[in-house]
Design a protein around this motif. Sequence first.
Motif, PDB file in Angstrom:
ATOM      1  N   ALA A 199       6.207  -8.507  -1.625  1.00  0.00           N
ATOM      2  CA  ALA A 199       6.577  -9.790  -2.226  1.00  0.00           C
ATOM      3  C   ALA A 199       5.897 -10.537  -3.254  1.00  0.00           C
ATOM      4  O   ALA A 199       6.404 -10.994  -4.324  1.00  0.00           O
ATOM      5  N   GLU A 200       4.827 -10.331  -3.279  1.00  0.00           N
ATOM      6  CA  GLU A 200       4.021 -11.034  -4.596  1.00  0.00           C
ATOM      7  C   GLU A 200       3.903 -10.301  -5.612  1.00  0.00           C
ATOM      8  O   GLU A 200       4.081 -10.710  -6.677  1.00  0.00           O
ATOM      9  N   ILE A 201       3.924  -9.019  -5.463  1.00  0.00           N
ATOM     10  CA  ILE A 201       4.174  -8.176  -6.911  1.00  0.00           C
ATOM     11  C   ILE A 201       5.400  -8.386  -7.287  1.00  0.00           C
ATOM     12  O   ILE A 201       5.654  -8.529  -8.225  1.00  0.00           O
ATOM     13  N   SER A 202       6.485  -8.524  -6.371  1.00  0.00           N
ATOM     14  CA  SER A 202       7.775  -8.907  -6.977  1.00  0.00           C
ATOM     15  C   SER A 202       7.907 -10.118  -7.794  1.00  0.00           C
ATOM     16  O   SER A 202       8.453 -10.263  -8.502  1.00  0.00           O
ATOM     17  N   ARG A 203       7.036 -11.275  -7.369  1.00  0.00           N
ATOM     18  CA  ARG A 203       7.162 -12.361  -7.859  1.00  0.00           C
ATOM     19  C   ARG A 203       6.547 -12.416  -9.257  1.00  0.00           C
ATOM     20  O   ARG A 203       6.975 -13.090 -10.018  1.00  0.00           O
ATOM     21  N   VAL A 204       5.685 -11.582  -9.554  1.00  0.00           N
ATOM     22  CA  VAL A 204       4.785 -11.566 -10.712  1.00  0.00           C
ATOM     23  C   VAL A 204       5.481 -10.498 -11.782  1.00  0.00           C
ATOM     24  O   VAL A 204       5.371 -10.701 -13.055  1.00  0.00           O
ATOM     25  N   LEU A 205       6.389  -9.674 -11.192  1.00  0.00           N
ATOM     26  CA  LEU A 205       7.035  -8.782 -12.152  1.00  0.00           C
ATOM     27  C   LEU A 205       8.243  -9.438 -12.733  1.00  0.00           C
ATOM     28  O   LEU A 205       8.923 -10.473 -12.575  1.00  0.00           O
ATOM     29  N   THR A 206       8.470  -9.029 -14.122  1.00  0.00           N
ATOM     30  CA  THR A 206       9.645  -9.450 -14.882  1.00  0.00           C
ATOM     31  C   THR A 206      10.839  -8.806 -14.214  1.00  0.00           C
ATOM     32  O   THR A 206      10.837  -7.888 -13.513  1.00  0.00           O
ATOM     33  N   ALA A 207      11.905  -9.377 -14.674  1.00  0.00           N
ATOM     34  CA  ALA A 207      13.253  -8.916 -14.045  1.00  0.00           C
ATOM     35  C   ALA A 207      13.400  -7.371 -14.227  1.00  0.00           C
ATOM     36  O   ALA A 207      13.838  -6.655 -13.528  1.00  0.00           O
ATOM     37  N   ALA A 208      12.903  -6.558 -15.284  1.00  0.00           N
ATOM     38  CA  ALA A 208      13.046  -5.234 -15.555  1.00  0.00           C
ATOM     39  C   ALA A 208      11.562  -4.586 -15.102  1.00  0.00           C
ATOM     40  O   ALA A 208      11.285  -3.362 -15.461  1.00  0.00           O
ATOM     41  N   GLY A 209      10.673  -5.275 -14.216  1.00  0.00           N
ATOM     42  CA  GLY A 209       9.447  -4.968 -13.842  1.00  0.00           C
ATOM     43  C   GLY A 209       9.542  -3.429 -13.045  1.00  0.00           C
ATOM     44  O   GLY A 209      10.420  -3.245 -12.418  1.00  0.00           O
ATOM     45  N   LYS A 210       8.413  -2.935 -13.249  1.00  0.00           N
ATOM     46  CA  LYS A 210       8.356  -1.353 -12.532  1.00  0.00           C
ATOM     47  C   LYS A 210       7.205  -1.465 -11.601  1.00  0.00           C
ATOM     48  O   LYS A 210       6.285  -2.114 -11.799  1.00  0.00           O
ATOM     49  N   LEU A 211       7.401  -0.829 -10.725  1.00  0.00           N
ATOM     50  CA  LEU A 211       6.295  -0.429  -9.540  1.00  0.00           C
ATOM     51  C   LEU A 211       5.933   0.710  -9.706  1.00  0.00           C
ATOM     52  O   LEU A 211       6.691   1.890  -9.428  1.00  0.00           O
ATOM     53  N   MET A 212       4.441   1.351  -9.471  1.00  0.00           N
ATOM     54  CA  MET A 212       4.104   2.633  -9.350  1.00  0.00           C
ATOM     55  C   MET A 212       2.908   2.480  -8.276  1.00  0.00           C
ATOM     56  O   MET A 212       2.038   1.991  -8.582  1.00  0.00           O
ATOM     57  N   ILE A 213       3.300   3.507  -7.219  1.00  0.00           N
ATOM     58  CA  ILE A 213       2.154   3.476  -6.151  1.00  0.00           C
ATOM     59  C   ILE A 213       1.868   4.733  -5.738  1.00  0.00           C
ATOM     60  O   ILE A 213       2.725   5.707  -5.524  1.00  0.00           O
ATOM     61  N   LEU A 214       0.555   5.040  -5.764  1.00  0.00           N
ATOM     62  CA  LEU A 214      -0.038   6.469  -5.247  1.00  0.00           C
ATOM     63  C   LEU A 214      -0.807   6.189  -4.270  1.00  0.00           C
ATOM     64  O   LEU A 214      -1.660   5.307  -4.210  1.00  0.00           O
ATOM     65  N   ASP A 215      -0.718   7.134  -3.209  1.00  0.00           N
ATOM     66  CA  ASP A 215      -1.531   6.820  -2.080  1.00  0.00           C
ATOM     67  C   ASP A 215      -1.749   8.353  -1.458  1.00  0.00           C
ATOM     68  O   ASP A 215      -1.067   9.233  -1.589  1.00  0.00           O
ATOM     69  N   TRP A 216      -2.847   8.066  -0.486  1.00  0.00           N
ATOM     70  CA  TRP A 216      -3.133   9.354   0.247  1.00  0.00           C
ATOM     71  C   TRP A 216      -2.052   9.714   1.178  1.00  0.00           C
ATOM     72  O   TRP A 216      -1.642   9.147   2.056  1.00  0.00           O
ATOM     73  N   ASP A 217      -1.639  11.126   1.547  1.00  0.00           N
ATOM     74  CA  ASP A 217      -0.699  11.743   2.234  1.00  0.00           C
ATOM     75  C   ASP A 217      -1.395  12.011   3.506  1.00  0.00           C
ATOM     76  O   ASP A 217      -2.406  12.728   3.665  1.00  0.00           O
ATOM     77  N   PRO A 218      -0.949  11.223   4.649  1.00  0.00           N
ATOM     78  CA  PRO A 218      -1.566  11.495   6.234  1.00  0.00           C
ATOM     79  C   PRO A 218      -1.300  13.131   6.408  1.00  0.00           C
ATOM     80  O   PRO A 218      -2.190  13.508   7.361  1.00  0.00           O
TER      81      PRO A 218
END
Length: 190
Positions: A122-141
């Motif tokens: 939600a905080e990431i969403s708040r700071v992103l512009t309307a056209a904002g992008k998100l990229m998450i990489l993490d470890w596969d269990p």
Amino acid sequence: MNNKFDFRKADKLISPNRYQDLKPDVLLQRLGTPPGCTILDLGCGNGFFTLPAAAAMGDEGMIIAADTSEHMLALLNNRLPHDNVQILQVEEVTLDIDTATVDATVAIAVYHEFNKPLKNLAEISRVLTAAGKLMILDWDPNAAAERGPGKEHRISLNQAVKEIESAGFSIDSSENYTDEIWIIQAHLDD
């Protein structure tokens, strides 16, 4: 339960092997943000993604290198980041960043550390512009290799997708990036 990365192992984060495995230049290309954009490198550590992103965004762009660890941020600062890098110590859920000012957020191998992922998103969403992008990489269990955090601390790709969607993002892609790491790319719902 502390599932935060041990800053005393920070050299692993900028090892040649990590650059070869995760390829920050490929990640930047996949992110698709042109020079001049503002990118939030959330959980930046000692700058694995920050410094390549700063070079790619150029003088008109900005990289906000955010981390909860003052030790990691000191290590990043010692690497003499570019002038277009703003180093920012943050609380886990609160980002001292103006609303709708970030074009893209990248979080590499930090999602499993979120104690409150929906609040973080939600905080990431708040700071992103309307056209904002998100990229998450993490470890596969489910990865066979034993590198990275213990499997009990890892989050599955499916669980992360569900959380990201429930936080108001649309998934653009979700897949294995390496044998050990998954990647999700998303944007804010219109």
